[in-house]
Motif scaffolding. Structure first.
Motif, mmCIF file in Angstrom:
data_model
loop_
_atom_site.group_PDB
_atom_site.id
_atom_site.type_symbol
_atom_site.label_atom_id
_atom_site.label_comp_id
_atom_site.label_asym_id
_atom_site.label_seq_id
_atom_site.Cartn_x
_atom_site.Cartn_y
_atom_site.Cartn_z
ATOM 1 N N ARG A 1 -4.550 6.430 -2.559
ATOM 2 C CA ARG A 1 -3.953 5.250 -1.939
ATOM 3 C C ARG A 1 -3.979 4.117 -2.959
ATOM 4 O O ARG A 1 -5.047 3.765 -3.460
ATOM 5 C CB ARG A 1 -4.740 4.849 -0.694
ATOM 6 C CG ARG A 1 -4.557 5.812 0.447
ATOM 7 C CD ARG A 1 -5.491 5.481 1.608
ATOM 8 N NE ARG A 1 -5.600 6.610 2.503
ATOM 9 C CZ ARG A 1 -6.451 7.634 2.333
ATOM 10 N NH1 ARG A 1 -7.260 7.649 1.311
ATOM 11 N NH2 ARG A 1 -6.494 8.624 3.197
ATOM 12 N N ALA B 1 1.007 7.665 -6.526
ATOM 13 C CA ALA B 1 0.718 6.454 -5.742
ATOM 14 C C ALA B 1 1.013 5.189 -6.546
ATOM 15 O O ALA B 1 1.586 4.231 -6.019
ATOM 16 C CB ALA B 1 -0.736 6.469 -5.282
ATOM 17 N N LYS C 1 0.144 12.344 -2.861
ATOM 18 C CA LYS C 1 -0.594 13.567 -2.527
ATOM 19 C C LYS C 1 -0.284 14.661 -3.520
ATOM 20 O O LYS C 1 0.838 14.760 -4.016
ATOM 21 C CB LYS C 1 -0.205 14.059 -1.131
ATOM 22 C CG LYS C 1 -0.671 13.187 -0.014
ATOM 23 C CD LYS C 1 -0.256 13.776 1.306
ATOM 24 C CE LYS C 1 -0.630 12.856 2.452
ATOM 25 N NZ LYS C 1 -0.210 13.409 3.736
ATOM 26 N N ILE D 1 -5.716 13.044 -2.111
ATOM 27 C CA ILE D 1 -4.948 11.942 -1.537
ATOM 28 C C ILE D 1 -5.334 10.659 -2.271
ATOM 29 O O ILE D 1 -6.520 10.348 -2.393
ATOM 30 C CB ILE D 1 -5.225 11.771 -0.031
ATOM 31 C CG1 ILE D 1 -4.835 13.039 0.719
ATOM 32 C CG2 ILE D 1 -4.467 10.582 0.521
ATOM 33 C CD1 ILE D 1 -5.248 13.037 2.164
ATOM 34 N N ILE E 1 0.853 -1.185 0.000
ATOM 35 C CA ILE E 1 0.000 0.000 0.000
ATOM 36 C C ILE E 1 0.888 1.233 0.000
ATOM 37 O O ILE E 1 1.778 1.355 0.840
ATOM 38 C CB ILE E 1 -0.926 0.021 1.231
ATOM 39 C CG1 ILE E 1 -1.811 -1.217 1.252
ATOM 40 C CG2 ILE E 1 -1.786 1.286 1.230
ATOM 41 C CD1 ILE E 1 -2.588 -1.391 2.532
ATOM 42 N N GLN E 2 0.646 2.138 -0.958
ATOM 43 C CA GLN E 2 1.390 3.388 -1.054
ATOM 44 C C GLN E 2 0.411 4.532 -1.270
ATOM 45 O O GLN E 2 -0.691 4.322 -1.783
ATOM 46 C CB GLN E 2 2.384 3.347 -2.229
ATOM 47 C CG GLN E 2 3.562 2.462 -2.008
ATOM 48 C CD GLN E 2 4.521 3.008 -0.958
ATOM 49 O OE1 GLN E 2 4.571 4.190 -0.676
ATOM 50 N NE2 GLN E 2 5.288 2.106 -0.367
ATOM 51 N N SER E 3 0.836 5.748 -0.881
ATOM 52 C CA SER E 3 -0.050 6.896 -1.076
ATOM 53 C C SER E 3 0.660 7.978 -1.874
ATOM 54 O O SER E 3 1.890 8.046 -1.906
ATOM 55 C CB SER E 3 -0.490 7.462 0.270
ATOM 56 O OG SER E 3 0.594 8.057 0.930
#
Length: 133
Positions: free
Chosen positions: A17, A81, A10, A15, A6-8
């Motif tokens: 994910r 992301a 911005k 935002i 899991i990466q995010s």
């Protein structure tokens, strides 16, 4: 190999994910396949990291959930992301260097935010006009 990553990402107030897991190379954004997502320009922008990592994409599925902001900032957050998820899932240093050389925003979030409003003005910089008539 890792089961899921899991990466995010911005950008402005958006935002994103991204969850990367073993699969057939399908990319979904808010449960919509990337190949039928919004305008062609936004689709191509999001598709850049997928095209660059083509040799890894036939075994990774990526699901992205994006919220906040407008369509362009959502696209740029999703793109970041996706790129981060691909790099962390594959642990490929060569791919990471290629992303950094091509466009740093693929792996680094955009830290710019809106400047706060000041007193005696209508916004961050604009002041009420003085009239001497």
């Amino acid at each position: 190999m890792v089961k899921a990553v899991i990466q995010s990402g911005k950008r402005k107030s958006s935002i994103a994910r991204a969850v990367a897991k073993k699969g057939k190379g399908v990319v979904r954004i808010n449960s919509v396949r990337l190949d039928v997502y919004q305008s062609e320009f936004i689709r191509n922008l999001i598709y850049e990291p997928v095209k660059m990592a083509e040799k890894h994409m036939n075994k990774i599925d990526i699901a992205v959930s994006v919220e906040g902001g407008g369509p362009m900032s959502q696209a740029e957050a999703a793109r970041t992301a996706i790129a981060k998820a691909i790099v962390s899932y594959t642990n490929d240093e060569e791919l990471k260097n290629m992303f950094m050389e091509y466009d740093r925003t693929l792996l680094v979030n955009d830290t710019r935010r809106k400047e706060p409003k000041k007193q005696l003005g209508r916004g961050a910089r604009k002041k009420r006009q003085k009239s001497y008539r």
